[in-house]
Design a protein around this motif. Sequence first.
Motif, PDB file in Angstrom:
ATOM      1  N   TYR A 154       0.828  -1.211   0.000  1.00  0.00           N
ATOM      2  CA  TYR A 154       0.000   0.000   0.000  1.00  0.00           C
ATOM      3  C   TYR A 154       0.866   1.268   0.000  1.00  0.00           C
ATOM      4  O   TYR A 154       0.552   2.248   0.660  1.00  0.00           O
ATOM      5  CB  TYR A 154      -0.952   0.008   1.198  1.00  0.00           C
ATOM      6  N   VAL A 155       1.948   1.212  -0.787  1.00  0.00           N
ATOM      7  CA  VAL A 155       2.866   2.347  -0.881  1.00  0.00           C
ATOM      8  C   VAL A 155       2.321   3.315  -1.921  1.00  0.00           C
ATOM      9  O   VAL A 155       2.210   2.972  -3.099  1.00  0.00           O
ATOM     10  CB  VAL A 155       4.282   1.894  -1.257  1.00  0.00           C
ATOM     11  N   LEU A 156       2.001   4.509  -1.492  1.00  0.00           N
ATOM     12  CA  LEU A 156       1.408   5.499  -2.380  1.00  0.00           C
ATOM     13  C   LEU A 156       2.388   5.907  -3.473  1.00  0.00           C
ATOM     14  O   LEU A 156       3.511   6.329  -3.177  1.00  0.00           O
ATOM     15  CB  LEU A 156       0.999   6.726  -1.551  1.00  0.00           C
ATOM     16  N   ASP A 157       1.976   5.722  -4.725  1.00  0.00           N
ATOM     17  CA  ASP A 157       2.809   6.026  -5.896  1.00  0.00           C
ATOM     18  C   ASP A 157       4.150   5.304  -5.848  1.00  0.00           C
ATOM     19  O   ASP A 157       5.147   5.772  -6.413  1.00  0.00           O
ATOM     20  CB  ASP A 157       3.033   7.536  -6.034  1.00  0.00           C
ATOM     21  N   ARG A 194       5.497  -3.718  -7.661  1.00  0.00           N
ATOM     22  CA  ARG A 194       4.309  -4.253  -8.349  1.00  0.00           C
ATOM     23  C   ARG A 194       3.093  -3.415  -7.968  1.00  0.00           C
ATOM     24  O   ARG A 194       2.808  -3.214  -6.792  1.00  0.00           O
ATOM     25  CB  ARG A 194       4.085  -5.722  -7.957  1.00  0.00           C
ATOM     26  N   ALA A 195       2.396  -2.924  -8.989  1.00  0.00           N
ATOM     27  CA  ALA A 195       1.198  -2.122  -8.749  1.00  0.00           C
ATOM     28  C   ALA A 195       0.092  -2.986  -8.169  1.00  0.00           C
ATOM     29  O   ALA A 195      -0.086  -4.143  -8.571  1.00  0.00           O
ATOM     30  CB  ALA A 195       0.740  -1.470 -10.049  1.00  0.00           C
ATOM     31  N   LEU A 196      -0.642  -2.454  -7.218  1.00  0.00           N
ATOM     32  CA  LEU A 196      -1.776  -3.146  -6.612  1.00  0.00           C
ATOM     33  C   LEU A 196      -3.083  -2.546  -7.125  1.00  0.00           C
ATOM     34  O   LEU A 196      -3.155  -1.362  -7.434  1.00  0.00           O
ATOM     35  CB  LEU A 196      -1.726  -3.026  -5.087  1.00  0.00           C
ATOM     36  N   ILE A 205      -1.358   2.681  -5.717  1.00  0.00           N
ATOM     37  CA  ILE A 205      -0.589   2.097  -4.629  1.00  0.00           C
ATOM     38  C   ILE A 205       0.207   0.910  -5.174  1.00  0.00           C
ATOM     39  O   ILE A 205      -0.118   0.372  -6.234  1.00  0.00           O
ATOM     40  CB  ILE A 205      -1.488   1.635  -3.460  1.00  0.00           C
ATOM     41  N   ALA A 206       1.255   0.518  -4.455  1.00  0.00           N
ATOM     42  CA  ALA A 206       2.121  -0.557  -4.943  1.00  0.00           C
ATOM     43  C   ALA A 206       2.638  -1.387  -3.783  1.00  0.00           C
ATOM     44  O   ALA A 206       2.617  -0.968  -2.618  1.00  0.00           O
ATOM     45  CB  ALA A 206       3.290   0.016  -5.736  1.00  0.00           C
ATOM     46  N   ARG A 207       3.110  -2.585  -4.130  1.00  0.00           N
ATOM     47  CA  ARG A 207       3.786  -3.464  -3.179  1.00  0.00           C
ATOM     48  C   ARG A 207       5.257  -3.513  -3.560  1.00  0.00           C
ATOM     49  O   ARG A 207       5.597  -3.783  -4.721  1.00  0.00           O
ATOM     50  CB  ARG A 207       3.189  -4.872  -3.216  1.00  0.00           C
ATOM     51  N   LEU A 208       6.129  -3.252  -2.598  1.00  0.00           N
ATOM     52  CA  LEU A 208       7.562  -3.233  -2.848  1.00  0.00           C
ATOM     53  C   LEU A 208       8.235  -4.384  -2.099  1.00  0.00           C
ATOM     54  O   LEU A 208       8.016  -4.554  -0.895  1.00  0.00           O
ATOM     55  CB  LEU A 208       8.180  -1.904  -2.387  1.00  0.00           C
TER      56      LEU A 208
END
Length: 371
Positions: A154-157, A194-196, A205-208
């Motif tokens: 849930y990392v914004l941008d 990876r985009a969520l 949001i993305a998963r890193l």
Amino acid sequence: MKFGFSEEQEAFRDVLRRYFEDRSPTTEVRRLMATDQGWEREGWNRMNSELGLAAIAIPEAYGGQGFGLAEQCIALEEMGRALVCSPYFATAVLAASAIELAGSEQQKLALLPGIASGETVATLAFCEDGGSWDVKGVALEARGDGTLHGTKSYVLDGQAADLVVVLARAPGTTGTDGLSLHLVRGDAPGLERRALQSIDETRRIARLAFDGVEAEPLPGATAPVMERVLARAAICLANEMVGGAERLRADALDYVGMRMQFGRSIASFQVTKHKAADMLLDVELARSAAYYAAAAHDEADDGVVALASLAKAGAGEAYMQTAIHAVQMHGGIGFTWDNDTHLWFKRAKVSEVFLGTSAEHRERLVAYWRD
């Protein structure tokens, strides 16, 4: 506290409203929603070159304009009103706050000017797969060799950021012990992004995943510093949500004023009047709490963490309830894709849980006053 905006602040608000009405109509929002990263560098660079918004709250010594949180929250309220698609919150709120509060003088001089100009898109990775915003649950490890191991969600941008500020902990520590912040370049070896999927397509949001990624520590990072970073972010988000809620309220009133049924405007129906009154009350109460929290932050009030939770809890519920009323007041068309109400409804739902739910913030309030 008696609070009011100055003439300069009101003029600033008027300029922003006209700018976003021109540059971020719903047709543009829908176009950007369909892109891979949800915003475009050209628009982001133009916004910063013309208005300098990313620089508002960054100190002048580091290339910013040196204004307070109140001015930044004016910008965020207008962005929420227009549903602006940009990496502003991730860059100018989350990442900039973390670097300013935890970075060394050298790191601030090296990084903050790029953020202030809009050249650097940055973000803060602090949530993990469980979705909790409580820093006690951090599991990603910062090992002694200077590498990071673990995941952030849930990392914004996070899928497009040039710079990622990562919250980690030393191996073998628990709770608030051993926490630290680290700088990672977006193209660093060992970093997988990876985009969520999210119901709100206006904010990505993305998963890193970090597999031995080399990172540079921010020396001032501690649990109290992270508390201040997240409190500042919660205040900013509350003001953004107030802007969105006010837009929904205004659009719903405009619609019922022109919609005719049984030979008269449905705005004259009692049930519609009740909903309109409820919306006004909810939005104004949330606005008061959000403004108060921003002013308290700029005055270095000792209770700003509690006030941030108060503002976030109130704005989260007000935004969501106003969105529900707005859909109902639009009738059957309010549930359709062609009607724009759903754009703010989805932002309201995601914002309600981002940085903690209203229930979680009320628990923090109780704990704060009890202690």
